[in-house]
Design a protein around this motif. Structure first.
Motif, mmCIF file in Angstrom:
data_model
loop_
_atom_site.group_PDB
_atom_site.id
_atom_site.type_symbol
_atom_site.label_atom_id
_atom_site.label_comp_id
_atom_site.label_asym_id
_atom_site.label_seq_id
_atom_site.Cartn_x
_atom_site.Cartn_y
_atom_site.Cartn_z
ATOM 1 N N ASP A 30 0.770 -1.267 0.054
ATOM 2 C CA ASP A 30 -0.018 0.064 -0.106
ATOM 3 C C ASP A 30 0.848 1.289 -0.158
ATOM 4 N N SER A 33 -2.676 -3.467 -5.251
ATOM 5 C CA SER A 33 -1.978 -2.165 -4.723
ATOM 6 C C SER A 33 -0.765 -1.608 -5.531
ATOM 7 N N ARG A 41 -0.969 2.180 -7.269
ATOM 8 C CA ARG A 41 0.197 3.146 -7.033
ATOM 9 C C ARG A 41 1.051 3.603 -8.083
#
Length: 331
Positions: free
Chosen positions: A132, A161, A165
């Motif tokens: 994360d 995740s 990103r």
């Protein structure tokens, strides 16, 4: 300096010269190798200890053992010793995992840069937390056994995740996954959306590296994950990065065909030779490569025919002599 085969360069030169010229005396050997008589004498003692020369009617008092016999016997002894060492390592690994699991509730921070995660669920929760916050790159190596459905289900949210990103991702998996109908849909998705998936016939360790700042190493046995280590030590992380980089160069893209140049060994054949050279049995090699025992024995038959060997020990010695594997691969 002593080589991996257990002899120094002088002894190696003496042995090769005696094989080519079995009737050369000590003085002739000294002159050809530019060594003293004393050095030649020490080399002969070393070769005798390795059973590469035997008392005989030669000018030195010794006769060289034929390389195929002498080297095969020496390789057999080293394989037996490596097998004993490997069993000790496996026993120690399990003991360490059990001790860490037993002390998993100790306050964190007692060992700087190291965090112990008790249980498989804790490992995946920590990996998800690190993913994360991933900013640049996620590298993964393994697992070293079959890619189970449980691992796939735990890995997919981590991959998602990293994807959200905008970070890069590269993974190296076992080559056996190519034949796993249950795993391939996930691996195709991972390749399409993240790219950078490659395979190798066997893997040395299971690790997940996030931003080259955190490395997670699951710890367990052949059946389950008992926990994991998270490390932030720069020296340890650099070692894992170097390992990944070396394996990445050797690995093959998942989407690419597995090429084989005529006359050369395939990647799978090279790996099985290395595993045998390290003392692994057929069953251990099959487990590490996640293939059947029948596949390993089929590789054995094919390699034995290719080298014209009469035994597994002779096959290993001939493979080293030909350069198909290196002496250092036995470590």
């Amino acid at each position: 300096m002593q080589t991996t085969l257990g002899m120094d360069s002088v002894a190696q030169g003496v042995y090769l010269t005696m094989v080519a010229q079995p009737h050369a005396d000590v003085r002739e050997l000294a002159e050809q190798l530019d060594e003293s008589d004393v050095a030649i004498g020490r080399a002969l003692e070393q070769l005798s200890q390795l059973s590469l020369v035997a008392p005989g009617e030669g000018a030195t008092g010794w006769m060289p053992i034929e390389p195929e016999v002498g080297l095969a016997a020496m390789l057999a002894r080293q394989q037996a010793e490596l097998a004993r060492h490997q069993l000790q390592v496996e026993d120690s690994r399990l003991e360490v995992a059990q001790l860490l699991a037993a002390h998993g509730r100790r306050p964190q921070g007692q060992v700087p840069g190291v965090e112990w995660l008790p249980g498989e669920a804790a490992v995946w929760r920590r990996v998800a937390e690190l993913a994360d916050g991933c900013e640049e790159e996620a590298l993964s190596l393994g697992p070293t056994q079959r890619l189970t459905q449980a691992v796939i289900e735990a890995s997919r949210p981590v991959d998602e995740s990293v994807l959200r990103r905008g970070a890069k991702s590269r993974s190296i998996l076992l080559e056996s996954a190519r034949n796993d109908n249950a795993a391939m849909p996930y691996l195709r998705w991972k390749t399409d959306v993240l790219g950078g998936v490659r395979t190798l016939p066997s893997l040395p360790v299971w690790m997940i590296l996030i931003d080259r700042r955190h490395v997670v190493v699951p710890v367990g046995n052949f059946r389950s994950v008992m926990g994991g280590l998270v490390c932030t030590s720069e020296s340890i992380i650099n070692a894992f990065v170097a390992l990944f980089a070396n394996l990445w160069k050797e690995a093959l893209p998942l989407t690419g065909a597995r090429p084989r140049t005529a006359g050369q060994l395939s990647l799978q054949e090279q790996h099985i030779l290395r595993l045998w050279a390290r003392g692994l049995t057929d069953a251990s090699a099959a487990r590490q490569m996640d293939v059947s025992l029948r596949t390993v024995r089929r590789l054995s038959d094919r390699l034995t025919d290719r080298f014209g060997a009469h035994s597994r020990f002779q096959l290993g010695a001939m493979a080293i002599a030909e350069g198909s594997i290196r002496p250092e691969d036995m470590i």
